[in-house]
Scaffold this motif. Structure first.
Motif, mmCIF file in Angstrom:
data_model
loop_
_atom_site.group_PDB
_atom_site.id
_atom_site.type_symbol
_atom_site.label_atom_id
_atom_site.label_comp_id
_atom_site.label_asym_id
_atom_site.label_seq_id
_atom_site.Cartn_x
_atom_site.Cartn_y
_atom_site.Cartn_z
ATOM 1 N N ILE A 136 33.888 -11.462 -11.957
ATOM 2 C CA ILE A 136 32.909 -11.267 -13.023
ATOM 3 C C ILE A 136 32.248 -9.903 -12.862
ATOM 4 O O ILE A 136 31.734 -9.567 -11.793
ATOM 5 C CB ILE A 136 31.840 -12.375 -12.986
ATOM 6 N N ASP A 137 32.260 -9.095 -13.933
ATOM 7 C CA ASP A 137 31.610 -7.783 -13.898
ATOM 8 C C ASP A 137 30.104 -7.940 -13.693
ATOM 9 O O ASP A 137 29.505 -8.946 -14.110
ATOM 10 C CB ASP A 137 31.858 -7.021 -15.201
ATOM 11 N N LYS A 138 29.473 -6.938 -13.073
ATOM 12 C CA LYS A 138 28.028 -6.941 -12.852
ATOM 13 C C LYS A 138 27.435 -5.631 -13.341
ATOM 14 O O LYS A 138 27.940 -4.552 -13.000
ATOM 15 C CB LYS A 138 27.712 -7.105 -11.360
ATOM 16 N N ASP A 139 26.363 -5.689 -14.142
ATOM 17 C CA ASP A 139 25.729 -4.459 -14.599
ATOM 18 C C ASP A 139 24.439 -4.152 -13.849
ATOM 19 O O ASP A 139 23.727 -3.197 -14.175
ATOM 20 C CB ASP A 139 25.486 -4.475 -16.107
ATOM 21 N N ILE A 140 24.113 -4.964 -12.838
ATOM 22 C CA ILE A 140 23.023 -4.654 -11.924
ATOM 23 C C ILE A 140 23.545 -4.828 -10.499
ATOM 24 O O ILE A 140 24.464 -5.619 -10.260
ATOM 25 C CB ILE A 140 21.789 -5.566 -12.137
ATOM 26 N N PRO A 141 22.996 -4.086 -9.534
ATOM 27 C CA PRO A 141 23.436 -4.235 -8.146
ATOM 28 C C PRO A 141 23.279 -5.671 -7.669
ATOM 29 O O PRO A 141 22.203 -6.269 -7.801
ATOM 30 C CB PRO A 141 22.502 -3.289 -7.388
ATOM 31 N N THR A 142 24.359 -6.230 -7.152
ATOM 32 C CA THR A 142 24.381 -7.625 -6.716
ATOM 33 C C THR A 142 24.785 -7.679 -5.240
ATOM 34 O O THR A 142 25.813 -7.126 -4.845
ATOM 35 C CB THR A 142 25.372 -8.437 -7.556
ATOM 36 N N LYS A 143 23.993 -8.346 -4.457
ATOM 37 C CA LYS A 143 24.232 -8.419 -3.016
ATOM 38 C C LYS A 143 25.442 -9.287 -2.696
ATOM 39 O O LYS A 143 25.638 -10.346 -3.309
ATOM 40 C CB LYS A 143 22.986 -8.984 -2.325
ATOM 41 N N ILE A 144 26.278 -8.834 -1.763
ATOM 42 C CA ILE A 144 27.373 -9.667 -1.256
ATOM 43 C C ILE A 144 26.776 -10.623 -0.232
ATOM 44 O O ILE A 144 26.335 -10.208 0.845
ATOM 45 C CB ILE A 144 28.480 -8.813 -0.601
ATOM 46 N N GLU A 145 26.697 -11.881 -0.585
ATOM 47 C CA GLU A 145 26.084 -12.883 0.287
ATOM 48 C C GLU A 145 27.036 -13.279 1.422
ATOM 49 O O GLU A 145 28.244 -13.301 1.251
ATOM 50 C CB GLU A 145 25.703 -14.127 -0.525
ATOM 51 N N ASP A 146 26.457 -13.569 2.578
ATOM 52 C CA ASP A 146 27.221 -14.061 3.739
ATOM 53 C C ASP A 146 28.387 -13.134 4.073
ATOM 54 O O ASP A 146 29.508 -13.567 4.357
ATOM 55 C CB ASP A 146 27.738 -15.481 3.483
ATOM 56 N N SER A 147 28.130 -11.835 4.041
ATOM 57 C CA SER A 147 29.185 -10.872 4.358
ATOM 58 C C SER A 147 29.609 -10.989 5.818
ATOM 59 O O SER A 147 28.760 -11.029 6.721
ATOM 60 C CB SER A 147 28.704 -9.447 4.084
ATOM 61 N N PRO A 148 30.912 -11.054 6.088
ATOM 62 C CA PRO A 148 31.391 -11.164 7.473
ATOM 63 C C PRO A 148 31.153 -9.897 8.288
ATOM 64 O O PRO A 148 31.346 -9.898 9.508
ATOM 65 C CB PRO A 148 32.890 -11.428 7.290
ATOM 66 N N THR A 149 30.738 -8.807 7.633
ATOM 67 C CA THR A 149 30.503 -7.557 8.358
ATOM 68 C C THR A 149 29.306 -7.655 9.303
ATOM 69 O O THR A 149 29.181 -6.862 10.243
ATOM 70 C CB THR A 149 30.252 -6.402 7.375
ATOM 71 N N LYS A 150 28.420 -8.612 9.082
ATOM 72 C CA LYS A 150 27.180 -8.725 9.852
ATOM 73 C C LYS A 150 27.433 -8.853 11.348
ATOM 74 O O LYS A 150 26.649 -8.369 12.167
ATOM 75 C CB LYS A 150 26.361 -9.924 9.364
ATOM 76 N N SER A 151 28.522 -9.508 11.720
ATOM 77 C CA SER A 151 28.787 -9.759 13.140
ATOM 78 C C SER A 151 29.336 -8.549 13.873
ATOM 79 O O SER A 151 29.519 -8.589 15.086
ATOM 80 C CB SER A 151 29.779 -10.924 13.278
ATOM 81 N N ASN A 152 29.591 -7.460 13.139
ATOM 82 C CA ASN A 152 30.181 -6.275 13.767
ATOM 83 C C ASN A 152 29.304 -5.039 13.655
ATOM 84 O O ASN A 152 29.789 -3.918 13.686
ATOM 85 C CB ASN A 152 31.560 -6.000 13.160
#
Length: 388
Positions: A136-152
């Protein structure tokens, strides 16, 4: 497009250059706010420190962490809450409470990372390039929830291709998502899996220190100085991904697509370690720690910097001899052109019919204040100046 901190910044998709002291932005090429003429602007009391360019749109990052965007907006890639074209820099208000640290723009989507290591995406999401686990397209900045990058650890770099995206963490882990039609995600999966809609880690045995997403191919550099590529190899641009023009740099014109990272033999780079890679639309450039520039892929328009009169593709990285007597510091590849930065006060290049000393940028002599107009389609009351 990929960005790193530097005293000045270059971006190739719209040929934009940032100065040092005032934070002024110099623009060249097709522009709506300057009638397609070379121009410049700056944000009052908030110097611009980074620039990202997509396909006919631009986002700038200011010292205080604010973002301003302008240009085409049919998918909401400007992050302003609507899809109307914007001719003047407009503040992305939804991100004002947070200090943004990193930005990147793809063909029609955008990525921003704030001081809390949160990833926000907006724009076209037809191939899952926003990483929102949907299309789904987004026209406002939308946070990526539960991103796996957090652990690194902290995110230190972001990059965006035509329809894919990537982030690099301080622990050297690469996460990538979006279109995989040409193997540009490097996930060792069948290209029949056409899209990945959430950040997914690329398995690499080395720590990664630099990443770059091209149109349909990708590349990265490891702490050991190795360069990997994957994706489309048309014209030999890989050295990884689609390899039709040799953009992957793997030396085999018969290999058209590479769906997992392939290391490029260091012998090609005169056994030097690589410190930087930049992936364009159909070509790729590499900079060694010794300051040498190598390019491969589609040679049309002279974008391989070799001044060749032929349009033959280079399927293996080739040393750019014109820069042998200078130290190359960085490179940025666009669709049909390349920008190279070299060590300051060192302009003695072997370029036929081109001045050996580059001309100075025009001074910021004329300032035109844009009136403060409070609505969603202007600069929202922010003061900025433009020279025409």
């Amino acid at each position: 497009m990929t960005h790193q901190e530097a005293p000045w910044h270059l971006s190739t998709m719209a040929s934009i250059l940032r100065g040092t002291d005032s934070g002024a932005v110099y623009t060249f090429g097709k522009t709506r706010f300057a009638d397609n003429k070379p121009s410049q602007f700056f944000i009052k009391n908030d110097p611009i420190i980074d620039i990202a360019c997509g396909d006919e749109f631009t986002i700038v990052l200011c010292q205080n962490g604010r973002l301003f965007s302008f240009g085409s907006n049919e998918y909401g890639q400007l992050g302003l809450g609507h899809k109307k074209t914007v001719n003047r820099p407009s503040c992305i208000k939804t991100l004002k409470p947070f200090k943004v640290k990193l930005i990147a723009c793809g063909r029609s989507h955008s990525i921003a990372v704030n001081e809390y290591n949160h990833i926000y995406t907006f724009g076209n999401n037809s191939d899952g390039q926003l990483g929102q686990s949907n299309t789904i397209d987004k026209d406002i900045p939308t946070k990526i929830e539960d991103s796996p990058t957090k652990s690194n650890g902290k995110i230190i770099q972001v990059s965006a291709g035509s329809n894919h995206s990537a982030v690099l963490t301080e622990k050297g882990r690469l996460y990538i998502w979006g279109s995989n039609t040409e193997g540009q995600l490097g996930l060792s999966i069948d290209t029949k899996v056409e899209k990945i809609t959430a950040p997914t880690m690329v398995a690499v045995p080395e720590k990664i220190i630099h990443i770059s997403c091209g149109y349909y191919h990708s590349g990265f550099v490891t702490e050991n100085g190795n360069a990997y590529t994957f994706g489309e190899n048309e014209n030999g641009k890989l050295a990884c991904g689609l390899n039709e023009n040799g953009q992957l740099g793997i030396g085999d014109e018969n290999i058209k697509v590479v769906s997992e990272p392939v290391i490029i033999n260091k012998n090609i780079f005169e056994n030097s370690d690589i410190m930087n890679v930049s992936c364009g639309e159909r070509h790729t450039a590499f900079v060694t720690k010794t300051g040498k520039l190598f390019t491969c892929g589609d040679s049309k328009y002279g974008k391989l910097c070799n001044l060749s009169e032929t349009n033959d593709s280079e399927f293996s990285p080739k040393l750019v001899s014109q820069f042998e007597n200078v130290k190359v510091c960085g490179v940025s590849c666009g669709g049909c052109h390349t920008i190279v930065s070299i060590q300051k006060n060192n302009f003695q290049l072997k370029l036929d019919n081109i001045p050996s000393k580059l001309p100075a940028l025009p001074p910021m002599s004329k300032k035109i204040e844009i009136p403060n107009i409070e609505d969603n389609f202007t600069n929202g009351g922010e003061e900025w100046f433009i020279e025409r």
